[in-house]
Design an enzyme around this catalytic site. Structure first.
Site, short mmCIF file in Angstrom:
data_model
loop_
_atom_site.label_atom_id
_atom_site.label_comp_id
_atom_site.label_asym_id
_atom_site.label_seq_id
_atom_site.Cartn_x
_atom_site.Cartn_y
_atom_site.Cartn_z
N LYS A 22 0.77 -1.20 -0.08
CA LYS A 22 -0.25 -0.08 -0.09
C LYS A 22 0.90 1.40 -0.04
O LYS A 22 0.73 2.35 -0.66
CB LYS A 22 -0.88 0.05 1.14
CG LYS A 22 -1.58 1.45 1.50
CD LYS A 22 -2.49 1.16 2.69
CE LYS A 22 -1.77 1.57 3.96
NZ LYS A 22 -1.51 3.12 4.31
N ASN A 23 1.87 1.15 0.98
CA ASN A 23 2.60 2.59 1.07
C ASN A 23 3.48 2.68 -0.23
O ASN A 23 3.91 4.02 -0.09
CB ASN A 23 3.24 2.72 2.50
CG ASN A 23 2.16 2.68 3.56
OD1 ASN A 23 0.87 3.05 3.35
ND2 ASN A 23 2.44 2.67 4.83
N CYS A 118 -5.08 8.35 9.33
CA CYS A 118 -5.43 7.67 10.50
C CYS A 118 -4.85 8.79 11.69
O CYS A 118 -3.96 9.44 11.27
CB CYS A 118 -4.54 6.56 10.86
SG CYS A 118 -4.65 5.13 9.64
N ARG A 123 0.30 15.07 13.46
CA ARG A 123 0.81 14.67 12.23
C ARG A 123 1.39 15.72 11.51
O ARG A 123 0.49 16.16 10.57
CB ARG A 123 0.01 13.77 11.64
CG ARG A 123 -0.36 12.36 12.28
CD ARG A 123 -1.11 11.36 11.45
NE ARG A 123 -0.12 10.64 10.65
CZ ARG A 123 -0.55 9.45 9.77
NH1 ARG A 123 -1.69 9.31 9.96
NH2 ARG A 123 0.19 9.17 8.93
N ASP A 307 3.79 0.11 12.30
CA ASP A 307 2.47 -0.27 11.81
C ASP A 307 2.33 -1.66 12.11
O ASP A 307 1.38 -2.22 11.69
CB ASP A 307 2.34 -0.23 10.15
CG ASP A 307 2.33 1.40 9.74
OD1 ASP A 307 2.71 1.68 8.61
OD2 ASP A 307 2.26 2.28 10.61
N ARG A 399 -9.13 -0.12 3.92
CA ARG A 399 -8.19 0.81 3.37
C ARG A 399 -6.79 0.26 3.06
O ARG A 399 -6.04 0.42 2.08
CB ARG A 399 -7.67 1.86 4.34
CG ARG A 399 -8.91 2.88 4.84
CD ARG A 399 -8.41 3.94 5.56
NE ARG A 399 -7.26 4.77 5.10
CZ ARG A 399 -6.71 5.76 5.34
NH1 ARG A 399 -7.32 6.28 6.62
NH2 ARG A 399 -5.62 6.51 4.82
#
Ligand code: EPZ
Length: 423
Positions: A22-23, A118, A123, A307, A399
């Site tokens: 995903k990232n 999230c 952040r 994560d 997601r």
């Protein structure tokens, strides 16, 4: 509305195939704009974050099509850089801020509403802004919209005060066509940083040192299309490794790069779990009894991934003794522990440390996903709890986990996605 319903207690046996990262995808898909012509990207995970970043690219004029499963063809020919990417898009996807680096690097300007994603503490994006300004851009953040612009971008030295994945990626994106040499120091070293660098170089960029704390980028004037396959998802793989360790059984996890999983493998071995590495697989053998207590501290790659923190903490809830989990990347990533407590977990949180005293068993309860990885942790908790656990807010899990129900049921889990009326 939808929820997951899990009947716990089944051991897991069989094979799980891991999807694209995903990232990595969330950085590579917008970076295709640099090609100026179509790019074919393969091994793209079918998850809602990818659908969202594709929607954002279409919003600014790119053509994004999917000729077959797992493949995106991105044609940036008609991209317009003067379109603001609104907060109704950015609040759903933090990675939308990569459009700042790409549009600044390609067109000299960008306008993106402050990102969402999230929520686990503050952040900030101060390091992203520091990188853009170092390259010569003017940055304005009035009205919760980030505007960046520059007639010309010039290579520069950028020292990141914090090891930041997002800031490293945005600095790389803004620098690939800047005049001269850019040196990013204290850069993040995650696998998806290396994957982005390889993709940029496949389009004709000159990025060296990705995966180390010093990345050197020599700006190029022209880039071109390419075909590129995204690396396997380190965190998806780690999640299923921990699920197998907690539930017990014998699971082979395929399509992985074992080196990316070293810190997770190491921690599972500390807990007495057997991990057998293949060329592109890891095999988890576990009796599902109480893993040994251990100490986990999250840190940037190659350390233990933040994560993976909620998932691993869930395994330690049935540990043999008292474990400590220190969250050293985010300032508030223990919110999910309230949900675990509803299932009988014995956890004390004090600042950045969670003290977990193993219990005999977790018991089922109605819980919800607080964020993507917290949701994954609830799935693991449901797999090992007595009785039937329901998990709401599962759109947050969708997601980042492709075909989670199919992958888990294929190895024996009793889990289903159920529709229900909100009231
Ligand atoms: C990326 O977020 C990931 N998201 C996160 O994964 C992951 O938790 C995080 O990296 C750390 O690995 C994506 O890749 C889309 P950071 P990012 O910038 O880039 C501070 C998931 O579950 N910081 O590396 O936003 C920040 O507050 C998601 O897939 C600044 O101080 O994370 C944090 O404490 C959740 N100033 C630390 O750095 C800045 O300008 C690391 O954040 C930027 C960050």
């Amino acid at each position: 509305m939808e929820k997951f319903v899990i009947r716990g207690g089944n051991k897991l046996n069989g094979k799980i195939n891991i999807s694209g990262a995903k990232n990595a995808a969330l950085a590579i898909i917008p970076a295709a704009i640099f090609a100026g012509e179509p790019c074919r990207i393969e091994n793209v995970p079918d998850i809602s974050d990818v659908k969202m970043i594709s929607k954002i690219l279409r919003h600014i004029g790119a053509e994004v099509t999917s000729p077959e499963d797992g493949v995106l063809v991105i044609d940036p020919t008609n991209v317009k850089s003067d379109i603001t990417i609104r907060d109704d898009m950015t609040k759903k996807l933090r990675a939308s801020y990569y459009l700042l680096g790409v549009l600044l690097g390609q067109y000299g300007s960008a306008c993106v509403a402050l990102p969402g994603g999230c929520y686990f503490g503050v952040r900030p994006i101060d390091q992203h802004i520091k990188a853009f300004e170092a390259l010569g851009a003017k940055v304005n953040t009035d009205n919760a919209v980030v505007k960046v612009e520059s007639e010309e971008l010039y290579g520069s030295s950028i020292y990141l005060d914090v090891v930041s994945v997002g800031a490293t990626i945005n600095a790389m994106l803004a620098a690939v066509k800047a005049k001269g040499l850019t040196v990013i120091e204290n850069a993040a070293r995650e696998p998806h940083i290396v994957d982005l660098a390889n993709f940029l170089n496949s389009m004709g960029a000159d990025v060296r040192g990705a995966g180390t704390e010093v990345i050197k980028i020599r700006g190029v004037s022209q880039m071109h299309g390419c075909t590129y396959s995204i690396i396997p998802d380190q965190i998806e793989a780690g999640t299923y490794m921990v699920a197998a360790a907690a539930a017990g059984g014998d699971v082979v996890i395929n399509n992985v790069i074992p080196k990316h999983l070293e810190s997770i493998t190491n921690k599972l071995e500390d807990c007495g779990i057997t991990v057998i590495e293949g060329d592109e697989s890891v095999r988890i053998i576990s009796d599902g009894n109480h893993p040994k207590a251990c100490r986990v501290k999250t840190s940037p790659h190659p350390g233990f991934p933040t994560d993976m923190q909620p998932q691993f903490a869930t395994l330690l809830c049935i540990g043999n003794g008292t474990s400590t989990v220190v969250e050293d990347v985010w300032d508030n990533r223990f919110k999910y522990i309230d949900q675990l407590r509803r299932m009988g977990a014995n956890i004390i949180v004090n600042g950045d440390t969670a003290l977990i005293t193993g219990v005999e068993k977790l018991h089922s309860a109605p819980v919800e996903a607080d964020d993507l990885r917290a949701g994954a942790a609830m799935v693991i908790a449901g797999l090992i709890a007595d009785g039937e656990t329901t998990i709401e807010n599962i759109r947050l899990i969708d997601r980042g986990y492709e075909k989670l129900i199919e992958k888990l049921t294929a190895v024996g889990a009793d889990i289903a996605r159920v529709h229900f009326d909100e009231e």
